[in-house]
Design an enzyme around this catalytic site. Structure first.
Site, PDB file in Angstrom:
ATOM      1  CD  GLU A  82      -3.144  -1.009  -0.356  1.00 38.27           C
ATOM      2  OE1 GLU A  82      -3.155  -0.300  -0.824  1.00 38.27           O
ATOM      3  OE2 GLU A  82      -3.353  -1.780  -0.689  1.00 38.27           O
ATOM      4  CE1 TYR A 126      -6.138   2.944  -0.199  1.00 36.85           C
ATOM      5  CE2 TYR A 126      -3.911   3.596   0.291  1.00 36.85           C
ATOM      6  CZ  TYR A 126      -4.756   2.703  -0.579  1.00 36.85           C
ATOM      7  OH  TYR A 126      -4.420   1.838  -1.431  1.00 36.85           O
ATOM      8  CG  ASP A 179      -7.333   4.426  -3.871  1.00 38.11           C
ATOM      9  OD1 ASP A 179      -8.007   4.617  -4.105  1.00 38.11           O
ATOM     10  OD2 ASP A 179      -6.343   4.117  -4.215  1.00 38.11           O
TER      11      ASP A 179
END
Ligand code: SF4
Length: 352
Positions: free
Chosen positions: A37, A120, A138
């Protein structure tokens, strides 16, 4: 309010049949998911994949990353930009080892306490690894939702952030939150792209307001114009039989901790006399004869998200006695290869 389960009902089967086969999709290890990520916030999948593989090869478990030095992590991150993310990764790994006995926190709130983990990333780890119903938002999610629901609220406003987060949470499949989150992001990355989305391949075709009303190119909406700061960097290439003078960037500025040639920043493009005066002041040269300085080639432009760097490289020939500032270091060609340098320096090194 009518149920909006149609959204995940259309999306989940599409994801199962169309998702890209990526190594972090075959694991529920939060360390590896976290790494993916953070890397993918910096770059596209094709480039990010090589970085992810290098990281997990070198540091297979979070304890390995926690034991690495900052310089080693920065070197491995080289080329991705936003180096604070790499520094935070290492500090976050240390936190997991020292404060959580090596086990990742499972809750969104617990994850948020790790260095560099924002809403996020916490939602992504909590949903993918621990099946928590936390919706991610996102850039891909903003794009897909603004188009499917025809939302014109600017995504860079606080109202926009609230509206999209609420909608994403409402749409989230409570049974498969991890797959649902990844499905929306996958759709945004591969089908509902910023330009020329492939609507004929989209599982939401027929349900999408922007597509029906011909407003795809207008969504999502952004309100703010980004202010770009222009900076002039003058790099000094000072030859020596032993190697090259380099310095490590310190302080709160960009590229903190990375290495580069000695640099003098000026308000505007420098002439050789302006540069010589700066050299004289900063290097305490004692010779009456001035150094010779000569521009090598045209200035190079380097774009960052909020800054435009105009870099001029000066070939310098020292005359007489001079004292290098303490932060400079003479680096042999062999050592140079091991230093973590920023992309602009890497571009110069490739050419030189
Ligand atoms: S139909 Fe087109 S614009 Fe709408 S979500 Fe799908 S790809 Fe995006």
């Amino acid at each position: 309010m009518p149920s909006r389960s149609w959204f995940s009902k259309a999306l989940l089967p599409w994801y199962t049949g169309n998702k890209r086969d990526l190594p972090w999709r075959n694991t529920a290890d939060p360390y590896r998911i976290w790494l993916s990520e953070v890397i993918l916030q910096q770059t596209r999948v094709d480039q990010g994949l090589a970085y992810w593989q290098r990281f997990v090869r070198r540091w297979p478990a979070i304890a390995d990353l926690a034991a690495a030095s900052e310089d080693e992590v920065l070197k491995e991150w080289q080329g991705l930009g936003y180096y604070s993310r790499a520094r935070n990764l290492r500090v976050g790994a240390l936190q997991v080892i020292q404060e959580h006995e090596g086990t990742f926190p499972r809750s969104h709130a617990g994850l948020l306490k790790l260095k560099g983990v924002g809403d996020y990333t916490a939602a992504a780890i909590a949903s993918i690894c621990f099946d928590q119903a936390e919706a991610v938002v996102d850039g891909n999610v903003y794009r897909v939702l603004s188009r499917v629901f025809g939302i014109v609220t600017p995504i860079d406003s606080s109202e926009g952030k609230r509206v999209f987060k609420m909608l994403a949470s409402e749409l989230l499949s409570k049974e498969h939150p991890g797959d649902h989150n990844q499905a929306v992001m996958e759709l945004g990355a591969t089908v509902c792209t910023p330009r020329n989305p492939d609507c004929t391949a989209c599982p939401l075709l027929g349900l999408c307001i922007a597509q029906k009303e011909g407003r795809i190119a207008l969504l999502p909406v952004k309100s703010k114009k980004q202010v770009v700061r222009i900076r002039h960097f003058n790099y000094l290439v000072i030859p020596s039989a032993k190697g090259l003078w380099m310095r490590q960037r310190k302080g709160k500025d960009i590229w903190q901790g990375l290495w580069e040639l000695p640099m003098l920043e000026t308000e505007r493009s420098a002439t050789s006399s302006v540069l010589l005066e700066l050299v004289r002041k900063s290097l305490r040269t004692t010779s009456a004869a001035p150094w010779s300085v000569k521009k090598t080639g045209l200035p190079v432009e380097h774009l960052l998200s909020h800054q435009r760097i105009i870099a001029t490289f000066w070939a310098c020939e020292p005359v007489g006695q001079w004292r290098s500032p303490d932060e400079w270091k003479m680096v042999s060609p062999k050592e140079l290869k091991k230093l973590a340098v920023h992309r602009l320096m890497e571009r110069w090194m490739e050419k030189a």
